[in-house]
Design an enzyme around this catalytic site. Sequence first.
Site, mmCIF file in Angstrom:
data_model
loop_
_atom_site.group_PDB
_atom_site.id
_atom_site.type_symbol
_atom_site.label_atom_id
_atom_site.label_comp_id
_atom_site.label_asym_id
_atom_site.label_seq_id
_atom_site.Cartn_x
_atom_site.Cartn_y
_atom_site.Cartn_z
ATOM 1 C CG ASP A 198 -2.269 -0.933 1.153
ATOM 2 O OD1 ASP A 198 -2.347 -1.443 -0.075
ATOM 3 O OD2 ASP A 198 -2.670 -0.929 2.029
ATOM 4 C CB SER A 243 -10.387 -1.714 -6.130
ATOM 5 O OG SER A 243 -9.866 -0.399 -6.646
ATOM 6 C CD GLU A 283 -21.370 -4.888 2.996
ATOM 7 O OE1 GLU A 283 -20.235 -5.434 2.390
ATOM 8 O OE2 GLU A 283 -22.396 -4.374 2.552
ATOM 9 C CG ASP A 296 -7.358 -10.310 3.852
ATOM 10 O OD1 ASP A 296 -7.517 -9.933 2.449
ATOM 11 O OD2 ASP A 296 -6.102 -10.180 4.276
ATOM 12 C CE1 TYR A 329 -17.985 -7.200 -2.944
ATOM 13 C CE2 TYR A 329 -17.076 -8.999 -1.580
ATOM 14 C CZ TYR A 329 -17.028 -8.139 -2.735
ATOM 15 O OH TYR A 329 -16.105 -8.230 -3.657
ATOM 16 C CE LYS A 344 -7.518 -2.183 3.066
ATOM 17 N NZ LYS A 344 -6.104 -2.207 2.613
ATOM 18 C CB CYS A 369 20.579 -35.788 15.296
ATOM 19 S SG CYS A 369 19.169 -35.599 16.501
ATOM 20 C CB CYS A 387 20.681 -39.263 19.014
ATOM 21 S SG CYS A 387 20.516 -39.121 17.410
ATOM 22 C CB CYS A 414 17.706 -37.539 13.460
ATOM 23 S SG CYS A 414 18.174 -38.527 14.433
HETATM 24 S S1 IVH Z 1 -17.630 -3.880 -1.976
HETATM 25 C C1 IVH Z 1 -17.264 -1.011 -5.496
HETATM 26 N N1 IVH Z 1 -17.599 -5.092 0.148
HETATM 27 O O1 IVH Z 1 -12.283 -5.747 -1.070
HETATM 28 C C2 IVH Z 1 -17.450 -1.953 -4.326
HETATM 29 N N2 IVH Z 1 -15.785 -5.467 -1.011
HETATM 30 O O2 IVH Z 1 -11.382 -3.323 -3.462
HETATM 31 C C3 IVH Z 1 -16.597 -3.134 -4.453
HETATM 32 N N3 IVH Z 1 -14.028 -6.979 -0.068
HETATM 33 O O3 IVH Z 1 -11.186 -7.476 -3.289
HETATM 34 C C4 IVH Z 1 -16.342 -4.069 -3.175
HETATM 35 N N4 IVH Z 1 -15.133 -7.736 1.616
HETATM 36 O O4 IVH Z 1 -13.589 -8.275 -2.997
HETATM 37 C C5 IVH Z 1 -17.083 -4.970 -0.930
HETATM 38 N N5 IVH Z 1 -17.820 -6.501 2.229
HETATM 39 C C6 IVH Z 1 -17.129 -6.088 1.112
HETATM 40 C C7 IVH Z 1 -15.603 -6.761 0.933
HETATM 41 C C8 IVH Z 1 -15.165 -6.387 -0.215
HETATM 42 C C9 IVH Z 1 -14.075 -7.750 0.861
HETATM 43 C C10 IVH Z 1 -12.877 -7.126 -1.231
HETATM 44 C C11 IVH Z 1 -13.293 -7.028 -2.515
HETATM 45 C C12 IVH Z 1 -12.122 -6.515 -3.415
HETATM 46 C C13 IVH Z 1 -11.634 -5.671 -2.371
HETATM 47 C C14 IVH Z 1 -12.368 -4.011 -2.693
#
Ligand code: IVH
Length: 670
Positions: A38, A83, A115, A119, A230, A318, A412, A415, A428
């Site tokens: 990141d 993303s 939510e 991972d 989700y 995060k 080992c 022994c 061993c």
């Molecule tokens: S929403 C446009 N909700 O996080 C919205 N993503 O970049 C797109 N991920 O790999 C994602 N839990 O698969 C959303 N409750 C959740 C999530 C979630 C995990 C992952 C998703 C992607 C990354 C988002």
Amino acid sequence: MTKSDPTGRIEYLREEINRHNYLYYILDSPEISDAEYDRLMRELEGLEKQFPDLVTPDSPTQRVGAPPLEEFGTLRHTIPMISLQNAFTEEEAVEFDAKVKRFLHTADDIEYVAEPKIDGLAIELVFEKGLFTAGSTRGDGETGENVTRNLRTVKSIPLRLLKPKSGKIPERLEVRGEVYIRLSDFNKLNRRREEAGEPLFANPRNASAGSIRQLDSNITASRPLDIFCYGVGIVEGLKLSTHWETLETLKAFGFKVNPLIRRCRNIDDALRYHREIEEKREALDYEIDGVVLKVNSLRLQEELGEISRSPRWAMAYKFPPRQETTKIIDIEVGVGRTGALTPVAIMEPVVVGGVTVSRATLHNQGEINRKDVRIGDTVVVQRAGDVIPEIVMVVQSKRTLKGTPYLMPDNCPSCGAHVVKEEIVWRCPNVSCPAQVKESIRHFTSKAGMDIEGLGYKHIEQMVDKGLIKDPADLYYLTKDDILKLERFAEKSAQNIIDSIDKGRKTTLSRLIYSLGIRDVGDHTAKLLASEFGTLDSLKNVKYEDLIKIREVGPEVAKSILAFFAEDRNLKLIDKIIKGGVTYKIERATKGGPLDGKTFVFTGTLKRFSRDEAEGVVESLGGRPTSSVSKKTDYVVAGEEAGSKLDKAKELGVKVITEEEFVTLTALEI
Ligand code: IVH
């Protein structure tokens, strides 16, 4: 690089990021932590923002995710899988809410759905007229890999939508979610891999990604994959007005939605949720790396739209990473029950995610070489839930001493026998090596084994050192007087040990098999063997062909089992255990899915599935696809132009069904 010319730095960052993308997405073996990644990405994004002229279309900032693997076909996402923007602090989360309000020209509270951010691996599932027809990875966001076959083996993905109360099934429904592996299952999986001498998965996410991107769907089927859904892509024939309603609808259709989701009245509520979930994080059996906040109203979502490939209406807030740096003080080498030498890093104690860590396994010389771990190094250690702490990497820049690469000893440490170097494992070879004897007795008496309560490692050490026992069977011949010879034992405590040894005499076959410590046979394989063979005698006389027929037993494991029973010493040990009064219950095969134990043969051309897919469905529901028809076959599924197998089925009176009937059968049973 000078301050005024960032070209060199930008190029360096792009190259590094591309390299790490490759390691992460293609090889599933990242070298750096997510936080580190990141940081590189943020630096590049920052520089590109400052110098927009230097942005090139192939910069890693210009795409999301991984390029699809060529071996799988590709599937185009009707709506790109973009993303999320990230926030790492409360201020950044508050700023996100402020931006939403500014964009919407409102001062009113915004309602969010919060939510857990799972991972795992992002995937999309397509349902046409209620049937699961296609599934793909995120890939580069536009197109992903076609992993339909593999996703069919994930038991919590419905193959057919449940009929909701309204009775309305959408014409087309695209569902998005995260495939993941529970931590407890991940630990078991890695333990099994370690037993089998296979390379370990670095973390549950890599294990999920590696499992979904398998060319052989049988392997995927054997992995404990799960999913949380989700969101949705295209939805035809259904009107939804909030994200909350979307999630409720998904649940009604039979999808797994995370139970911890919550509707938050405003950003303060959402911040509270973040704190709450962070506290819960440790206790969860799956990994999360933050929470996702989504504007609840779909009308507002549409109005907000997206910016630079992420939605303005959502954000990933995060958690701080559960990694820390510390120093390696020493590397100790332990000897396991099979004689395998395992290096363990002894570290300056450091608190990682609330737990003090001072030891981490380095697995073997290969892992040490790969990570180039040396005594005195500063390293990044990582903990996830109850996953054993591990060394992620060496911080090369902090290597001050020019220490030499670490080499495991040739002898080992217990022994002194000369070590035999196999491919990854060094062993061993001395079967009477005290360390091995102690470890094999420890294994024998462990919870998953004969479960002899109150008999600790210290006792075992003393018993072996004093010559009271030389193998696990000797335990059953001990008297109270023998125990009284050990330090710190009195009448009562000695009697307690004798009692618990006695209690442990009644056991199950799988425990007994496990406790023998056969190489590559962990508790899972022991259970398979027990249910397949029923008695120790039939297992003793087993043939290679019988073992290999068991789906989860590969050639290596089969060879280890045969090698064990080929040794006279081991047969004698078993006799001695049984003569010592051990009895076991016979276990029946455990019941699995709804097609449990049913065998299927497919013949002719199927319209809806490929042969592999249909077989995957059978396996995912506990049945067994086979290739030839016999009296034992339960169903023959006949597609178009079915030939001799169909004739044979009719001849033998085996039940023949059409593809439609197969769909109904599997869907009905789900
Ligand atoms: S929403 C446009 N909700 O996080 C919205 N993503 O970049 C797109 N991920 O790999 C994602 N839990 O698969 C959303 N409750 C959740 C999530 C979630 C995990 C992952 C998703 C992607 C990354 C988002």
